[in-house]
Design a protein around this motif. Structure first.
Motif, short mmCIF file in Angstrom:
data_model
loop_
_atom_site.label_atom_id
_atom_site.label_comp_id
_atom_site.label_asym_id
_atom_site.label_seq_id
_atom_site.Cartn_x
_atom_site.Cartn_y
_atom_site.Cartn_z
N TYR A 409 8.91 61.03 45.73
CA TYR A 409 9.16 59.91 46.37
C TYR A 409 9.92 58.86 45.48
N ALA A 410 10.96 58.44 45.88
CA ALA A 410 11.81 57.29 45.29
C ALA A 410 11.91 56.19 46.32
N PRO A 411 10.99 55.20 45.98
CA PRO A 411 11.04 53.91 46.92
C PRO A 411 12.17 53.04 46.72
N GLN A 412 12.60 51.96 47.74
CA GLN A 412 13.44 51.02 47.20
C GLN A 412 13.15 50.26 46.14
N GLU A 413 12.02 49.58 46.14
CA GLU A 413 11.63 48.74 45.33
C GLU A 413 11.15 49.45 43.95
N THR A 469 15.59 44.87 31.29
CA THR A 469 16.80 45.11 30.72
C THR A 469 17.72 45.76 31.59
N LEU A 470 17.39 46.43 32.56
CA LEU A 470 18.43 47.05 33.42
C LEU A 470 18.79 46.44 34.68
N SER A 471 19.71 46.69 35.18
CA SER A 471 20.29 46.23 36.63
C SER A 471 19.36 46.67 37.73
N GLY A 472 19.58 46.21 38.89
CA GLY A 472 18.64 46.54 39.82
C GLY A 472 19.02 47.86 40.49
N GLY A 473 20.41 48.22 40.48
CA GLY A 473 21.05 49.54 40.91
C GLY A 473 20.62 50.70 39.52
N GLN A 474 20.45 50.26 38.23
CA GLN A 474 20.20 51.32 37.16
C GLN A 474 18.63 51.44 37.47
#
Length: 574
Positions: A409-413, A469-474
């Motif tokens: 499972y890969a969630p949005q959050e 330390t990462l962006s939301g997309g990362q």
């Protein structure tokens, strides 16, 4: 799935009964040796006329008794304090295990800060109850038993006088104990509120600063802190009042005994040695009497803390799973699924089927029920029997571990742990050695390899708390790589690329297409571009499927899907 978990404190104490019993026996031996010293002192004083030999023998015997007492006292404290630590450890282990098995809605009812307070401060109070609390309660009982026996044997009349303040001590103890219990429960509840506020403000500090709410949140925290301070003062007053009263009662009894005892010696009805020994016995009783207020406060605070922990553990557990996962056929089937929340149907009669190697997509506006379906597939929300099947098995008949091992499972959050990129990707396979090649392949499939190449330590870069330390997309791509790691046969991707731009999303989906062809995939998205290549697309509205078909079929119908496509094109063109 749910069941009641045992909340008996006795079940946690039972393994420590032997250690506690030996500790209490050592405590008895310690006090027996301590009470023997005044008896030796009496013999020495009364035998002074016999010469120095009696004094020397008495001194050596008292030294020996004191050394033995010190050794056994150390053993008793070690055993009892270690038992308190072991009980605290067992409770913290059980409580964390209990919390880790709860569904997401449990944490909507219980703020994280309050749960942290129960895991730390409350359990520390329980440890104090079974460490210093048990030691002092047992010590008080033993001292009073030994002491009263010896005092009555020495002089019953003086003993009766010495015990005159005892009813006052008992009365103050009962009244003060209730006050301490109430104040302890209040202060621990307030500490939970304070911890929750602190946790929220520190976690959301970026939002607080973005809206320049630092002073507002500081005032809110100050108000909660002031209330915690006020309740702490109430507890301190309740505890502080009992100690001096107990000390006064004990001191008053000693003073009366000295006055009457000296008259007994002058009248020849009592020897000087007997009076000295009597007062020594009385001194032994004075410390437990003075400490009684502290012991009662410790007891009440520990009981209040245990009640808060018990209240948590007494809730119905969402699931308890120790079975090894069993393999399942890689297919999904949903049949007439209806899910209600707060009396409202979030999903209504939903049906879909995803065969091995097929990709089925769900689209719809925000609030249409897409993420609720993902939660239902993973067993996070209760569903009726006969509505969701993995392979040919009803998920209601599966253990949570079997179900969630079968579905990646890969969630949005996307939630990342404060460890390295590699460890976050391999997180779903605990205990297994990390495969650097598989980690790299999963990262490449998720479009993350260029980003990792720019990190200071590559895959060994620590991402910070929650991946700050990462962006939301990362963060989303790391979570996607986590889902892909280990070649899962069933994938549920819940808007897992919503934080990347449309071009990057298209590039990643093109990379994923060969991988998805080998897997059973449910693709949930708000973006029409993300689902256009799916084998079948279901359009949700108000929890129900209003359209289904391929991208071309749905566009040709000119319904809700076509409308969503036009809206997206207009947004991208703006």
């Amino acid at each position: 799935m749910g069941q009641k978990r045992t909340t008996s404190l006795a079940s946690r104490v039972r393994p420590e009964i032997t250690r506690l019993s030996v500790g209490v026996l050592c405590l008895g031996a310690t006090n027996a040796l301590g009470f023997a010293i005044p008896a030796v002192l009496k013999r020495v004083i009364d035998g002074l006329a016999a010469g120095q030999r009696v004094v020397a023998e008495g001194a050596l015997l008292m030294i020996l008794l004191a050394v033995m007492q010190a050794v056994i006292r150390t053993v008793s404290r070690t055993l009892i304090f270690n038992s308190g630590r072991n009980i605290e450890y067992a409770l913290r282990r059980d409580l964390f295990g209990f919390l880790s098995r709860q569904a997401p809605d449990f944490f909507q009812k219980h703020p994280i800060g309050d749960l942290m307070s129960r895991l730390t401060n409350d359990l520390s109070a329980v440890r104090m109850l079974f460490g210093p609390g048990v030691l002092n309660i047992a010590n008080t009982a033993i001292v009073y038993i030994f002491g009263l026996y010896l005092l009555l044997n020495a002089n019953p009349r003086l003993t009766a006088v010495a015990l005159l303040p005892l009813p006052l001590v008992v009365l103050i103890g009962r009244i003060g104990g209730r006050s301490v219990h109430t104040a302890s429960r209040a202060i621990q509840d307030q500490l939970g509120h304070l911890s929750t506020a602190l946790q929220e403000d520190l976690t959301g500090i970026a939002v607080v600063r973005a809206y320049t709410l630092e002073q507002d949140r500081a005032r809110r925290f100050a108000t909660l802190n002031q209330e915690y301070f006020r309740r702490s003062l109430m507890l301190a007053r309740a505890r502080g009042t009992m100690g001096p009263i107990f000390a006064l009662a004990g001191g008053l009894g000693t003073l009366i005994v000295l006055w009457l005892g000296s008259r007994e010696v002058i009248a020849g009805r009592m020897t000087v040695g007997s009076l000295v020994a009597f007062n020594a016995y009385l001194v032994y009783l004075s410390w437990p009497t003075i400490a009684l207020g502290w012991v009662l406060a410790l007891w009440q605070r520990g009981v209040a803390a245990w009640m808060r922990v018990r209240d948590l553990l007494s809730e119905v557990e969402t699931e308890l799973d120790t079975a090894e996962p069993t393999p399942l056929a890689p297919s999904l089937r949903v049949q007439g699924l209806t899910v209600e929340r707060d009396g409202r149907a979030v999903l209504s009669g939903l049906s879909l089927a995803v065969r091995p190697g097929q990709t089925v997509a769900l689209v719809g506006r925000t609030g249409s029920g897409k993420s609720t379906l993902a939660d239902a597939l993973l067993g996070f929300v209760p569903v009726p029997d006969g509505t969701i099947f993995v392979g040919d098995r009803d998920i209601r008949s599966l253990s949570p571990r079997t179900l969630r091992t079968a579905i990646a499972y890969a969630p949005q959050e996307a939630f990342l742990f404060s460890t390295t990129v590699a460890e976050n990707i391999a997180f779903g396979r605990p205990g297994a050695p990390m495969d650097a090649g598989e980690i790299r392949a999963a990262a490449e499939a998720a479009g993350l390899e260029r980003d990792v190449a720019g990190f200071p330590d590559g895959y060994e870069t620590v991402v910070g708390e929650r991946g700050i330390t990462l962006s939301g997309g990362q963060r989303q791509r790391v979570a996607l790589a986590r889902a892909l790691y280990g070649h899962p046969r069933i994938l549920v991707l819940d808007d897992s690329l919503s934080s990347v731009d449309v071009g990057t999303e298209r590039e990643i989906l093109d990379r994923l297409r060969p991988l998805l062809a080998e897997r059973t995939t449910l693709l949930i998205s708000n973006r029409v571009n993300a689902v256009r290549d799916a084998d079948e697309i279901l359009v949700l509205d108000a929890g129900a499927v209003v359209e289904r078909g391929t991208h071309a079929d749905l566009l040709a119908r000119g319904g809700l899907y076509a409308s969503l496509c036009r809206e997206q094109v207009e947004r991208e063109a703006a």
